[in-house]
Write a protein that holds these residues in place. Structure first.
Motif, PDB file in Angstrom:
ATOM      1  N   LEU A   1       0.850  -1.201   0.000  1.00 59.83           N
ATOM      2  CA  LEU A   1       0.000   0.000   0.000  1.00 59.83           C
ATOM      3  C   LEU A   1       0.878   1.240   0.000  1.00 59.83           C
ATOM      4  O   LEU A   1       1.796   1.359   0.813  1.00 59.83           O
ATOM      5  CB  LEU A   1      -0.898   0.016   1.257  1.00 59.83           C
ATOM      6  CG  LEU A   1      -1.735   1.290   1.451  1.00 59.83           C
ATOM      7  CD1 LEU A   1      -2.834   1.395   0.386  1.00 59.83           C
ATOM      8  CD2 LEU A   1      -2.366   1.324   2.843  1.00 59.83           C
TER       9      LEU A   1
ATOM     10  N   ARG B   1      -1.293  -0.588  -5.206  1.00 56.88           N
ATOM     11  CA  ARG B   1      -2.462  -0.102  -4.447  1.00 56.88           C
ATOM     12  C   ARG B   1      -2.095   1.251  -3.847  1.00 56.88           C
ATOM     13  O   ARG B   1      -1.115   1.354  -3.103  1.00 56.88           O
ATOM     14  CB  ARG B   1      -2.787  -1.124  -3.355  1.00 56.88           C
ATOM     15  CG  ARG B   1      -4.001  -0.821  -2.511  1.00 56.88           C
ATOM     16  CD  ARG B   1      -4.276  -1.979  -1.569  1.00 56.88           C
ATOM     17  NE  ARG B   1      -4.840  -3.094  -2.303  1.00 56.88           N
ATOM     18  CZ  ARG B   1      -6.128  -3.399  -2.351  1.00 56.88           C
ATOM     19  NH1 ARG B   1      -6.991  -2.691  -1.646  1.00 56.88           N
ATOM     20  NH2 ARG B   1      -6.569  -4.405  -3.050  1.00 56.88           N
TER      21      ARG B   1
ATOM     22  N   TYR C   1      -3.751   2.337 -13.034  1.00 56.59           N
ATOM     23  CA  TYR C   1      -4.776   1.832 -12.113  1.00 56.59           C
ATOM     24  C   TYR C   1      -6.062   1.572 -12.892  1.00 56.59           C
ATOM     25  O   TYR C   1      -6.562   2.452 -13.596  1.00 56.59           O
ATOM     26  CB  TYR C   1      -5.040   2.841 -10.992  1.00 56.59           C
ATOM     27  CG  TYR C   1      -3.815   3.124 -10.158  1.00 56.59           C
ATOM     28  CD1 TYR C   1      -3.282   2.152  -9.314  1.00 56.59           C
ATOM     29  CD2 TYR C   1      -3.167   4.348 -10.244  1.00 56.59           C
ATOM     30  CE1 TYR C   1      -2.141   2.403  -8.567  1.00 56.59           C
ATOM     31  CE2 TYR C   1      -2.024   4.606  -9.501  1.00 56.59           C
ATOM     32  CZ  TYR C   1      -1.523   3.627  -8.662  1.00 56.59           C
ATOM     33  OH  TYR C   1      -0.389   3.882  -7.937  1.00 56.59           O
TER      34      TYR C   1
ATOM     35  N   VAL D   1      -6.384   0.749  -7.529  1.00 60.68           N
ATOM     36  CA  VAL D   1      -5.782  -0.594  -7.557  1.00 60.68           C
ATOM     37  C   VAL D   1      -5.417  -0.932  -8.987  1.00 60.68           C
ATOM     38  O   VAL D   1      -6.180  -0.670  -9.928  1.00 60.68           O
ATOM     39  CB  VAL D   1      -6.773  -1.642  -6.992  1.00 60.68           C
ATOM     40  CG1 VAL D   1      -6.145  -3.042  -7.018  1.00 60.68           C
ATOM     41  CG2 VAL D   1      -7.209  -1.278  -5.575  1.00 60.68           C
TER      42      VAL D   1
ATOM     43  N   ASN E   1      -4.868  -4.048 -11.147  1.00 64.28           N
ATOM     44  CA  ASN E   1      -5.075  -5.491 -11.116  1.00 64.28           C
ATOM     45  C   ASN E   1      -4.162  -6.219 -12.091  1.00 64.28           C
ATOM     46  O   ASN E   1      -4.032  -7.439 -12.019  1.00 64.28           O
ATOM     47  CB  ASN E   1      -6.531  -5.835 -11.448  1.00 64.28           C
ATOM     48  CG  ASN E   1      -7.435  -5.400 -10.290  1.00 64.28           C
ATOM     49  OD1 ASN E   1      -7.245  -5.835  -9.166  1.00 64.28           O
ATOM     50  ND2 ASN E   1      -8.381  -4.522 -10.574  1.00 64.28           N
TER      51      ASN E   1
END
Ligand SMILES: C[S@@+](CC[C@H](N)C(=O)[O-])C[C@H]1O[C@@H](n2cnc3c(N)ncnc32)[C@H](O)[C@@H]1O
Length: 236
Positions: free
Chosen positions: A139, A165, A211, A230, A232
Motif C-alpha cells: 500500500l 495499491r 490503475y 488498484v 489489477n
C-alpha cells in the motif's frame, strides 16, 4: 502492534515538556491517556486541533482491519499519525518518509515512545530517482502530499511505481467533465505555484498511471477527494 506507551515512559509533566520541546505539532497524537501533541504545541495553520483524525475517519474503512503481512509506504508522513494507526492494525512493515527533517524528528520520538518495531521514519524527498531505491509496497499511502509535487504527471507515475495499491488524498477543482490544471497562486514570496487538476483530470492521470480500479471514498463535490486506486494487472 501495541500503541500503548511503554511502561518506562516519562511521568506526565516530563512527557508534556518533551512534547512541548519537540513541537509545534502538525498531527494531534495521543501519547498517553488525555495527552495530545497538538493540544500542547499546535502548529499554526488552518487545520483543526484534532487534525488529522477527521481524515482518518474517512479512510479507515477502506483499509483492512487486520493489516498483518502488509508493507506500507506513508508518503509525506509528517508527524506520523497515519503510520501509528496502521501500526495499530498490525501492518508488518511501515516506511514513513517526509522531505522535512523536523516532522521526522517528532515521528522518531513517537516511534520510540510507543516502542513501534515495524515502523521506520526517515527524511526522504520523494522523486523519481529516490523512489527507485525504495522498492515496492502493498500500500502506498499518500495523504495531502500529491499537490506538493511540482509536476503531477511525474508525481503520479512515481507513486504508481511504488506499488499496485494507492490511497490518494489531494486537492482538485471539482469538475467531472473537463480535464485541465488550474495554476494556484503560491502563498508567501517564495511559494511555488501549484498545478491543481480538475477531478476529471486527476481520474485520467490515475488511469494513465495504470490503475484500472479507481474508487472515490468521498462524495462527488468534495474538493479534497480520497481515492483508493488498484492496479489489477501488475506492471501495466
Ligand atoms: C500537508 S502535509 C501532509 C502530512 C500528512 N500526510 C497528512 O495528511 O496530514 C505534507 C507533507 O508532505 C511533505 N512533502 C511534500 N512533498 C514531499 C515529497 N516530494 N516527498 C516527501 N515528503 C514531501 C511535507 O514536508 C509535509 O510534511
Amino acid at each position: 502492534m501495541n500503541t500503548e506507551s511503554k511502561t518506562d515512559a516519562p511521568a506526565q509533566p516530563e512527557l508534556v515538556e518533551q512534547v512541548r520541546r519537540l513541537g509545534p505539532w502538525f498531527h494531534n497524537i495521543e501519547v498517553a491517556p488525555g495527552i495530545f501533541t497538538k493540544e500542547i504545541a499546535p502548529a499554526p495553520g488552518p487545520q483543526p486541533l484534532n487534525h488529522p483524525e477527521p481524515r482518518w475517519e474517512k479512510v479507515k474503512s477502506a483499509l483492512p482491519e487486520d493489516m498483518t503481512g502488509m508493507s506500507v509506504l506513508d508518503a509525506g508522513c509528517s508527524d506520523g499519525f497515519f503510520s501509528i494507526k496502521m501500526a495499530g492494525r498490525g501492518a508488518s512493515r511501515i516506511l514513513a518518509v517526509d522531505g522535512a527533517a523536523e516532522p521526522i524528528k517528532r515521528m522518531n520520538w513517537v516511534i520510540d515512545h510507543f516502542g513501534l518495531e515495524n515502523v521506520e521514519a526517515k527524511v526522504q524527498m520523494l522523486d523519481r530517482s529516490s523512489a527507485r531505491k525504495l522498492g515496492k509496497f502493498d500500500l502506498v499511502f499518500a495523504m495531502a502530499v500529491f499537490y506538493h509535487m511540482r509536476d503531477p504527471i511525474t508525481g503520479i507515475e512515481m507513486l504508481a511505481s511504488l506499488g499496485d495499491r494507492l490511497l490518494l488524498e489531494t486537492i482538485v477543482v471539482p469538475d467531472h467533465r473537463d480535464t485541465y490544471f488550474k495554476v494556484k497562486q503560491p502563498g508567501g514570496e517564495r511559494g511555488v505555484p501549484r498545478l491543481i487538476p480538475s477531478t476529471a483530470c486527476l481520474e485520467m492521470l490515475m488511469r494513465w498511471a495504470g490503475y484500472d480500479e479507481i474508487t472515490q471514498l468521498t462524495d462527488e463535490s468534495d474538493s479534497r477527494p480520497i481515492y483508493l486506486c488498484v492496479r489489477n494487472r501488475p506492471g501495466s
